[in-house]
Design an enzyme around this catalytic site. Sequence first.
Site, PDB file in Angstrom:
ATOM      1  N   ASP A  55      -6.348  16.644 -31.628  1.00  0.00           N
ATOM      2  CA  ASP A  55      -7.672  16.873 -31.044  1.00  0.00           C
ATOM      3  C   ASP A  55      -8.710  16.183 -31.918  1.00  0.00           C
ATOM      4  OD1 ASP A  55     -10.138  17.960 -30.185  1.00  0.00           O
ATOM      5  OD2 ASP A  55      -9.172  19.820 -29.574  1.00  0.00           O
ATOM      6  N   ASN A  81     -13.028   6.710 -26.890  1.00  0.00           N
ATOM      7  CA  ASN A  81     -12.825   6.840 -25.453  1.00  0.00           C
ATOM      8  C   ASN A  81     -12.563   8.280 -25.022  1.00  0.00           C
ATOM      9  OD1 ASN A  81     -11.882   5.915 -22.651  1.00  0.00           O
ATOM     10  ND2 ASN A  81     -10.005   6.806 -23.488  1.00  0.00           N
ATOM     11  N   SER A 134     -19.229   5.059 -22.510  1.00  0.00           N
ATOM     12  CA  SER A 134     -20.316   5.876 -21.989  1.00  0.00           C
ATOM     13  C   SER A 134     -20.143   6.053 -20.473  1.00  0.00           C
ATOM     14  CB  SER A 134     -21.659   5.239 -22.337  1.00  0.00           C
ATOM     15  OG  SER A 134     -22.728   6.065 -21.925  1.00  0.00           O
ATOM     16  N   SER A 135     -21.223   6.170 -19.757  1.00  0.00           N
ATOM     17  CA  SER A 135     -21.178   6.424 -18.319  1.00  0.00           C
ATOM     18  C   SER A 135     -22.546   6.142 -17.721  1.00  0.00           C
ATOM     19  CB  SER A 135     -20.803   7.892 -18.067  1.00  0.00           C
ATOM     20  OG  SER A 135     -20.982   8.242 -16.711  1.00  0.00           O
ATOM     21  N   TYR A 148     -21.974  16.606 -18.541  1.00  0.00           N
ATOM     22  CA  TYR A 148     -21.279  15.401 -19.008  1.00  0.00           C
ATOM     23  C   TYR A 148     -22.278  14.286 -19.296  1.00  0.00           C
ATOM     24  CZ  TYR A 148     -18.068  11.391 -18.815  1.00  0.00           C
ATOM     25  OH  TYR A 148     -17.357  10.235 -19.095  1.00  0.00           O
ATOM     26  N   LYS A 152     -23.153  12.045 -22.793  1.00  0.00           N
ATOM     27  CA  LYS A 152     -23.081  10.590 -22.885  1.00  0.00           C
ATOM     28  C   LYS A 152     -24.440   9.978 -23.236  1.00  0.00           C
ATOM     29  CE  LYS A 152     -18.717  10.023 -22.095  1.00  0.00           C
ATOM     30  NZ  LYS A 152     -17.811   9.456 -23.119  1.00  0.00           N
TER      31      LYS A 152
END
Length: 232
Positions: A55, A81, A134-135, A148, A152
């Site tokens: 983890d 990631n 990222s996103s 979420y 990010k």
Amino acid sequence: MAVAVVTGASRGLGRALARALAAEGWSLVLDARGAEALGEVAAGLRSPVVALPGDVTDPEHRAGLIDAARSLGGVDLLVNNASVLGAEPLVPLAEHPLAGFRQALEVNVVAPLALVQAALPLLREAGGRVLNISSDAAVEPYETWGGYGSSKAALDHWSAVLAAEEPELRVWWVDPGDMRTAMYAAAVPEDDGSGRPLPEEAAVPALLELVNGGARSGRYAVSGRSAKEWGR
């Protein structure tokens, strides 16, 4: 031989990127929580590889990843990631479990920074690269993606600060675009994702272009098979 540390490498984008880097001759240190799945990925690679299940929020596990990279020659590339959603399926902020929000911050924000800190001496020595996944949820207010996306957004910000503080490194924070992954299926189970490309079809070529081309530090978004700098 260059060495990359890739977290979340047992499935999805992490697995696809690990395979692509191995095909280009990189030595790899791979992380994931699932030992069996991670072992299967490692067994299919021909490059030198160390697979360490664990983890990323565990300091001892992070230290083990960096020690393994040191044994292979250093850290030329650190790929952060590994991520969690915080809620599966996604829910509005009014219903978001706070324990899940904290977990998203710990996995998606704190652990990547801790890995950078641990790897920094080796990264500096190599003139290395940090690739933070990222996103678009970091910058777009999509309903139900608030937990979420917030994590990010925080990842994006400290990535930008790191790039300013460590100008000899290359630091990239990248929106990989829509992909067909287990994480997306868990986030939005009513969408079968069949219209989305697999990570190796879209995101991986663009990420390899960044890594191999030595693009300047910055925020990038995958467009087609290339990574475009944000705002350009």
